[in-house]
Design an enzyme around this catalytic site. Structure first.
Site, PDB file in Angstrom:
ATOM      1  CG  PHE A  13      43.716 -75.228 -95.954  1.00 15.09           C
ATOM      2  CD1 PHE A  13      44.603 -75.586 -94.949  1.00 15.09           C
ATOM      3  CD2 PHE A  13      43.850 -75.815 -97.203  1.00 15.09           C
ATOM      4  CE1 PHE A  13      45.608 -76.502 -95.193  1.00 15.09           C
ATOM      5  CE2 PHE A  13      44.863 -76.723 -97.450  1.00 15.09           C
ATOM      6  CZ  PHE A  13      45.743 -77.072 -96.447  1.00 15.09           C
ATOM      7  CB  CYS A  14      38.587 -71.549 -95.749  1.00 15.35           C
ATOM      8  SG  CYS A  14      37.444 -70.212 -95.390  1.00 15.35           S
ATOM      9  N   PRO A  15      36.022 -73.573 -94.486  1.00 13.55           N
ATOM     10  CG  PRO A  15      33.967 -74.251 -93.571  1.00 13.55           C
ATOM     11  CD  PRO A  15      34.758 -74.262 -94.848  1.00 13.55           C
TER      12      PRO A  15
END
Lengths: 76, 377
Positions: A13-15
């Site tokens: 989900f992140c990055p």
């Protein structure tokens, strides 16, 4: 086509897949092909949108068992 | 068993302290030797740099003596590694000393490389270093109105920072009574205002309420400091009076020079946190090539897994846990409100409305960090 670099951004989900792709595109040389693996539903639309706007080349795009396989050639 | 930890940032310090407690008996009995090699005798609380940039913390509040954070049974040296001989299980330090190991932990972190974007070093303010944060605050303090632009390099540490700096700019100029004279424009590399979809959904109405202009699909290509123009890879441009940049990052030079990973990022197993092809080498924090946020939080949760697994290998001969991708990030939504994002490889964050108590919790955490990095929290 066989020696393209895989950018494995599944289950992140992140990055996130597109940010991962941009990271590796910056490290790549003009003419290199990268294959992005993504489980993000939105990748099928937002990756081609960026590739088009940034002036790179979308080589192929397919979804296999829930995973997007998107090949991009660095054009500039 | 000889355990060598390379890097004294958040990840390396937590690994070393956690191991020192789990293996206190083995270290006392001289069955285990635990060594930490760092480039600095100081430890910086890096999230505090954002507060320095807005005059809310002074630079000296960011530091502690590294030795004061470590358990006494850790063999600590300020002597950075310059050469990795992974096939021979040894590293060589700047002083020339060679450390042999049975288990190696690499937590060397990342560095800003604004020089990769022409004009960024000369033309943009940044808060990713002490000197940069102080300089940015002085520029903000003398700013009386005009166009403020925020641009974001890729990849970058602390993915929440781009939206946090926007909220802080809004509140800072509002407090000075000149918000109506300042136009703030935000530029972001992908097609929404934050890479985490739920953060983007949460931040967009906040941006709209604050009157923040934004342009997405903007990857900063070059900056012309003379004419005050920033241009994108996507062939657009913005004129500014004050430019704030989240600089692009790379892994540490020593990683690149030793051929451990392209861009300074070491190929790492996302669950075991071992270096690909080297089962006795663990990698954590910014140093990995994992698609995980480059934050102290990720380093913290990874460090707990690495330490527990190394201790288990010592005690029972096998690791016991996988890293699940856990990250917890506070999100400052200005100078008096905050929220948070918690997620892992499988579960996306569920953003709550920003609140004052969460901001106070973040203020408390800024002090609690020193307990956290000691491995106590």
């Amino acid at each position: 086509m066989n020696d393209c670099k895989i950018v494995d951004a599944r289950n992140t989900f992140c990055p996130g897949p597109l940010m991962e792709l941009i990271t590796y595109m910056k490290q790549a040389s003009v003419g290199d092909t990268l294959e992005l693996l993504s489980t993000d539903d939105g990748s099928g639309a937002d990756v081609p949108e960026w590739v088009n706007k940034a002036g790179h080349e979308l080589v192929s795009k397919e979804r296999v068992e829930g995973v997007w396989h998107i090949r991009i050639r660095k054009a500039k | 068993m000889r355990i060598v930890v390379v890097g004294g940032g958040t990840g390396g310090t937590i690994v070393a302290n956690n191991l020192s407690r789990r293996l206190v008996g083995e270290i006392r009995a001289r069955k285990v030797r635990l060594t930490l090699l760092s480039a600095s005798d100081k430890h910086m609380y890096q999230p505090g740099l954002l507060y320095v940039a807005f005059g809310q913390m002074s630079p000296d509040q960011l530091y502690r003596e590294q030795a004061s954070l470590l358990e006494s049974n850790i063999d600590f040296h300020v002597d950075p590694v310059v050469e990795f001989k992974l096939d021979e299980n040894r590293v060589r330090t700047q002083s020339g000393k060679v450390h042999e190991y049975d288990v190696l932990v690499i937590a060397t972190g990342s560095r800003i490389v604004p020089e990769l974007v022409p004009g960024m070093r000369e033309g943009a303010e940044t808060f990713y270093s002490e000197a940069g944060a102080v300089k940015m605050f002085k520029r903000l303090r003398e700013f009386e109105g005009g166009n403020v632009a925020v641009v974001v390099g890729v990849p970058h540490k602390c993915p929440i920072a781009p939206v946090e700096v926007i909220f802080s700019l809004h509140d800072y100029f509002k407090a000075r009574g000149i918000r109506d004279k300042v136009h703030i424009k935000y530029h972001y590399p992908i097609g929404r205002i934050h890479t985490i979809e739920n953060v983007a959904k949460w931040a967009k109405p906040e941006f709209d309420r604050m009157g923040i202009e934004y342009e997405t699909l903007f990857n900063v290509k070059e900056i012309d400091p003379v004419n005050r123009v920033v241009r994108s890879e996507e062939d657009t441009e913005t004129h500014y009076d004050l430019l704030i940049a989240i600089p692009p990052h790379r892994g540490m030079e020593v990683v690149e020079k030793n051929g451990l990973g392209e861009g300074g990022w070491i190929p790492t197993d996302r669950y075991k946190l071992t270096m690909n092809g080297h089962d006795n080498v663990y990698v954590l924090g910014d140093t990995t090539n994992l698609p995980v946020s480059k934050t102290g939080s990720a380093a913290h949760f990874e460090a707990e897994v690495v330490a527990e697994n190394i201790a288990s290998i010592v005690k029972i001969g096998a690791p016991v846990r996988d890293y699940d991708g856990k990250v917890y990030c506070f999100i400052e939504a200005g100078h008096d409100r905050a929220t948070y994002a918690m997620f892992n490889y499988q579960i996306p964050p569920d953003l709550k409305p920003a609140s004052k108590p969460m901001h106070w919790f973040k203020m408390a955490y800024n002090q609690m960090y020193w307990t956290s990095v000691r491995g106590l929290l």
